[in-house]
Design a protein around this motif. Structure first.
Motif, PDB file in Angstrom:
ATOM      1  N   MET A  94       7.814   6.453  -5.433  1.00  0.00           N
ATOM      2  CA  MET A  94       7.017   6.888  -3.889  1.00  0.00           C
ATOM      3  C   MET A  94       5.511   7.402  -4.346  1.00  0.00           C
ATOM      4  N   ARG A 125       8.284   9.535   3.708  1.00  0.00           N
ATOM      5  CA  ARG A 125       6.963   9.636   3.978  1.00  0.00           C
ATOM      6  C   ARG A 125       6.427  10.684   4.527  1.00  0.00           C
ATOM      7  N   THR A 183       5.056  -5.136  -3.360  1.00  0.00           N
ATOM      8  CA  THR A 183       3.855  -4.700  -2.244  1.00  0.00           C
ATOM      9  C   THR A 183       3.408  -3.213  -2.567  1.00  0.00           C
ATOM     10  N   PHE A 184       2.414  -2.493  -1.646  1.00  0.00           N
ATOM     11  CA  PHE A 184       2.327  -1.172  -2.142  1.00  0.00           C
ATOM     12  C   PHE A 184       2.269  -0.448  -0.232  1.00  0.00           C
ATOM     13  N   GLU A 185       2.279   0.245   0.078  1.00  0.00           N
ATOM     14  CA  GLU A 185       1.925   0.645   1.206  1.00  0.00           C
ATOM     15  C   GLU A 185       2.191   2.250   1.958  1.00  0.00           C
ATOM     16  N   HIS A 188      -3.369   3.647  -3.337  1.00  0.00           N
ATOM     17  CA  HIS A 188      -2.555   2.552  -2.396  1.00  0.00           C
ATOM     18  C   HIS A 188      -3.212   2.389  -1.234  1.00  0.00           C
ATOM     19  N   LYS A 189      -4.713   2.561  -1.366  1.00  0.00           N
ATOM     20  CA  LYS A 189      -5.728   1.638  -0.545  1.00  0.00           C
ATOM     21  C   LYS A 189      -6.009   0.652  -1.180  1.00  0.00           C
ATOM     22  N   VAL A 220       2.784   8.948   0.718  1.00  0.00           N
ATOM     23  CA  VAL A 220       1.680   8.638   2.017  1.00  0.00           C
ATOM     24  C   VAL A 220       2.087   6.639   1.670  1.00  0.00           C
ATOM     25  N   GLY A 221       3.011   6.545   0.694  1.00  0.00           N
ATOM     26  CA  GLY A 221       3.468   5.495   0.858  1.00  0.00           C
ATOM     27  C   GLY A 221       4.803   5.042  -0.092  1.00  0.00           C
ATOM     28  N   ASN A 222       5.194   3.567  -0.812  1.00  0.00           N
ATOM     29  CA  ASN A 222       5.577   3.467  -1.276  1.00  0.00           C
ATOM     30  C   ASN A 222       5.601   2.169  -2.024  1.00  0.00           C
ATOM     31  N   GLU A 225      -3.797  10.632  -7.370  1.00  0.00           N
ATOM     32  CA  GLU A 225      -2.202  10.019  -6.233  1.00  0.00           C
ATOM     33  C   GLU A 225      -2.021   9.358  -7.910  1.00  0.00           C
TER      34      GLU A 225
END
Lengths: 86, 86, 86, 86, 86
Positions: free
Chosen positions: E25, E51, C84-86, C32-33, E7-9, E40
């Motif tokens: 997620m 989150r 988006t992914f964040e 996700h980074k 940690v995010g979506n 992940e």
């Protein structure tokens, strides 16, 4: 699926009956830059691949399904000969 | 599938009933250069393999299917004794 | 599932019939980074993804189920284009 | 299957209904030299294993099948308590 | 199963229809010492996780089964919110 290169084959006389008649090929998996990724597997050949050829490999239950032998212990199959990957 | 070498066995008296009667062999996976790949698993033996023998191992749902015990918690089976791999 | 980036495609004329008509895309998996995780796979494209696009990939029997071809040797499918992914 | 050692458990009140009543044990996987292999998982206990015990773990669809709960999200089960492995 | 931390979506407008309505997620997997294990995945949330919460994740066909959508390309689901793990 994965791209791989056929690097050898396995001969096994004493084996599960449902594997009889299938060619067992050793495939080294590679990435799209044609680099080895330190993974290899033994795959049943469904398309007549030969040593040195680049192939498409399916794994898991999808591999068994493709073999047409729903009771065979097949977890990897060669399902295509690769023309190009880029 | 994978090539491996039988390096031991597991004895488990208190276990799932459907595993009763199966030999549980410890298999170290190797590549086609006969090098270890730091992976091992416990496989149900379907072909009478012995310690030190090179074997063909199937994993996942295909392993369970091969055992003939569709309700057994089997995710790896020895499905062939390897004559040669090259 | 995994997030990935489409980095290429595979052309295979000689292949399992049930794969005919499907686009075979090479997807590099990322975290996700937006960092590569040194894993890539070949996935059947179900949503019209193009090179450079971020996608959602499903693997295993779930991938085959999504393709609608229950007998096809499909173990990875692109099932979404990521906004988006964040 | 894999050999592992029970190192803890998970408590989850808010969970999928079909998991209710199952003990969720944390299992560190080991090799036959009793060395950790840097892999652990959470497994449903089917044989009454306790902390510190060596166990046999099945994963994938075979784990779900063994639980008897075909709709439960179970991908790993403890299916035996190991007496010896060598 | 595995323990992980949300940690995010992922937002994906153009996706397989059967995924519509599910929250996607991003979950970083951890071990029982609360250390990251450099893995992940993207999981469908079945229990309303948020989150930063610690969750229990199932993968493979068991994940699809739990979603209740047997034709959906789901290979990972959040199936519990973890109270404690030790």
């Amino acid at each position: 699926m994965h791209i791989g290169k056929v690097v050898g084959n396995v001969v096994s006389t004493k084996k599960e009956e449902t594997l009889t008649g299938f060619k067992l090929m050793i495939v080294e998996l590679i990435n799209h830059k044609n680099e080895g990724i330190h993974k290899e597997l033994v795959a049943v050949d469904l398309v007549g691949a030969g040593r040195g050829e680049y192939v498409l490999v399916a794994t898991g239950s999808s591999a068994r399904v493709a073999s047409g032998q729903k009771d065979a212990p097949i977890d990897a199959t060669i399902v295509g000969i690769v023309d190009t990957f880029e």
